[in-house]
Design a protein around this motif. Structure first.
Motif, PDB file in Angstrom:
ATOM      1  N   SER A 237       0.833  -1.205   0.000  1.00  0.00           N
ATOM      2  CA  SER A 237       0.000   0.000   0.000  1.00  0.00           C
ATOM      3  C   SER A 237       0.863   1.248   0.000  1.00  0.00           C
ATOM      4  O   SER A 237       2.084   1.187   0.189  1.00  0.00           O
ATOM      5  CB  SER A 237      -0.923   0.025   1.229  1.00  0.00           C
ATOM      6  OG  SER A 237      -0.205   0.390   2.395  1.00  0.00           O
ATOM      7  N   ARG A 249      -7.746  -1.113   5.891  1.00  0.00           N
ATOM      8  CA  ARG A 249      -7.441  -2.249   5.022  1.00  0.00           C
ATOM      9  C   ARG A 249      -6.302  -3.093   5.602  1.00  0.00           C
ATOM     10  O   ARG A 249      -6.337  -4.327   5.525  1.00  0.00           O
ATOM     11  CB  ARG A 249      -7.094  -1.754   3.615  1.00  0.00           C
ATOM     12  CG  ARG A 249      -8.299  -1.215   2.876  1.00  0.00           C
ATOM     13  CD  ARG A 249      -7.961  -0.526   1.551  1.00  0.00           C
ATOM     14  NE  ARG A 249      -9.151   0.144   1.039  1.00  0.00           N
ATOM     15  CZ  ARG A 249      -9.200   0.836  -0.102  1.00  0.00           C
ATOM     16  NH1 ARG A 249      -8.099   0.947  -0.843  1.00  0.00           N
ATOM     17  NH2 ARG A 249     -10.322   1.402  -0.488  1.00  0.00           N
ATOM     18  N   ALA A 309      -3.574  -2.729  -1.635  1.00  0.00           N
ATOM     19  CA  ALA A 309      -4.617  -1.800  -1.185  1.00  0.00           C
ATOM     20  C   ALA A 309      -5.164  -0.947  -2.317  1.00  0.00           C
ATOM     21  O   ALA A 309      -6.218  -0.328  -2.160  1.00  0.00           O
ATOM     22  CB  ALA A 309      -4.077  -0.898  -0.074  1.00  0.00           C
TER      23      ALA A 309
END
Length: 394
Positions: A237, A249, A309
């Protein structure tokens, strides 16, 4: 008419009176007691905003209301002045009746203006959100203004000030990544100005937000990759700090792993990728992330599945894996958030599909409730679904 308005406002519980009404009452009292006389200059939007510690949107609305009731005159380039002749109540009634019986005036009065502020948008996420907002605005007879900030706080603040000058009736904000609450945004919330956040919420700020349950969505996506049993799985991410979507997340990813009886190692979690952020779309940032991901994969040969993500980071991971001769999904499986549709109905990645259209519609619906002084929830969750793509084995 204006005397009725004052009486109505003061009859409310003090905490329920909007701040623009308090400014209206303050200036009205100054005019009534003679402190402000015919032709005197009234404080400007900026001066009133500073005096009452509110946004210029709020002070502008108060001055416009005073002008509407003909208590003041607003002269372009000069300022606002007490009207030369104070209106009589009967005159105000006749004006009101004329407006009520003139279809054109009535139609114009019904239309409101909504300002939308986003960092950026793409086919993978954002474009359908805008369509949802636009569709709802059209149905509710609202004009729509939009400003992109490219994830820059100064651009976000400038957009709010611009919308204030234009006199919008409400604002929908997709906050920038790593949002450290800018003063303009915080002031709008404290003023009680109609504002709704989409995609994420800002911790510690009591404002209505519409978003996916990102923790549950990441949990579901991770479980999809873990269906064949326990195995190490990686997470990629952008930096998670101060961005509720990514923080949640990451929590959902960890929850799913722990439910399987193991905790992800720190070296299996990569949160220093930047190329998916709007201000970092340039090639040097993409190339830098490609090299980071390549090292990440090489240093963790035990990983054979990844949760990304964001869609753009999944694309980078896919490029890296192909460059080292690996196949997807035979050698590695990938799941991500959001994915644009591909030709013939296929999806490149197994992904979390967020209901962007419903997010947009819901955000406008909340503004309507705020305009009608109805209670609104702070947290408004929109359902998601997991969509299988070609990046995982069926």
């Amino acid at each position: 008419m204006y005397s009725w308005y004052i009486k109505y406002s003061r009859g409310k519980v003090a905490m329920d009176i909007p701040l623009y009404e308090k400014i209206f009452n303050y200036i009205f009292d100054k005019i009534k007691e003679g402190t402000l006389k015919n032709g005197d200059r009234v404080s400007s939007e900026k001066e009133l905003a500073d005096q009452f510690n509110v946004s210029r949107i709020t002070s502008k609305k108060a001055l416009e209301l005073l002008s509407q009731y003909k208590l003041v005159e607003r002269i372009q380039g000069k300022g606002t002045f007490v009207s030369g002749t104070m209106p009589e109540l009967k005159d105000m009634k006749s004006t009101s009746q004329a407006e009520a019986t003139d279809p054109k005036l009535e139609k114009d009065e019904e239309w409101r203006t909504v300002g939308v502020i986003l960092p950026d948008f793409a086919d993978s996420f954002g474009a359908t959100l805008i369509r949802g907002i636009e569709e709802a605005c059209s149905l509710q007879q609202c004009h729509l203004l939009m400003k992109l900030t490219y994830d820059k706080r100064e651009e976000e603040e400038a957009a709010i000030r611009s919308f204030a000058r234009l006199g919008v009736d409400g604002i929908i904000v997709f906050p920038g990544h790593g949002e450290h609450y800018n003063s303009e945004l915080l002031r709008l919330v404290l003023d009680g100005f109609p504002i709704v956040f989409v995609d994420r919420y800002l911790k510690g700020i009591a404002a209505s937000s519409v978003y996916t349950d990102n923790r549950k969505a990441a949990f579901d996506l991770t479980n999809t990759l873990l269906e064949k049993g326990n195995r190490p799985i990686g997470f990629l991410s952008a930096p998670a700090e101060n961005t509720s979507t990514i923080e949640d997340r990451l929590l959902g990813f960890t929850d799913a792993c722990q439910q399987r009886g193991w905790t992800p190692k720190p070296e299996h979690i990569m949160t220093n990728l930047y190329s998916s952020l709007p201000q970092s779309f340039d090639k040097p940032y993409v190339q830098a992330d490609i090299e980071r991901v390549r090292r990440f994969v090489e240093l963790n040969p035990e990983l054979n599945a990844f949760v990304s993500a964001e869609y753009n980071l999944a694309l980078i991971l896919r490029e890296v894996l192909h460059s080292i001769g690996k196949s997807i999904p035979e050698d590695y499986e990938i799941g991500c958030f959001d994915s644009p549709g591909q030709p013939f109905g296929e999806y490149l990645f197994t992904h979390v599909r967020q209901n962007e259209r419903e997010m947009g519609r819901k955000a406008v619906e909340i503004l309507l409730c705020m305009w009608d002084h109805e209670d609104t929830k702070l947290n408004n969750i929109v359902a998601h679904e997991i969509v299988k793509g070609v990046s995982t084995i069926s």
